[in-house]
Design a protein around this motif. Structure first.
Motif: not given
Length: 68
Positions: A65-68
Motif C-alpha cells: 500500500e502506498v499513500a496517494a
C-alpha cells in the motif's frame, strides 16, 4: 498452480498479457481471450525452461500500500 497476470491493450489495439512473477513471461494477441490462452501456454513453457536450467520458477511478488 495459479498465477496473477496483467492484461493491457497497446496503442495498436493488441492485447498484451504478462505474468509478473515469471520474468520475461509475456504474450499477446488480437483478442483478449486469445491473449489469455496464449499467456497460459507461455507460463507453462517458461516454467519448463526454468526447471530445466535450474532457475527458480518464480520470483516473490507482494501487494503493498502506498499513500496517494
Amino acid at each position: 498452480m495459479k498465477f496473477s497476470v496483467t492484461i493491457d491493450r497497446d496503442e495498436d489495439g493488441v492485447w498484451v498479457t504478462e505474468c509478473p512473477s515469471i520474468p520475461g513471461c509475456v504474450s499477446q494477441d488480437a483478442t483478449k481471450d486469445e491473449a489469455i490462452e496464449n499467456i497460459k501456454e507461455a507460463i507453462q513453457l517458461c516454467l519448463e525452461v526454468r526447471a530445466e536450467k535450474g532457475i527458480p520458477l518464480t520470483i516473490e511478488t507482494r501487494q503493498i500500500e502506498v499513500a496517494a
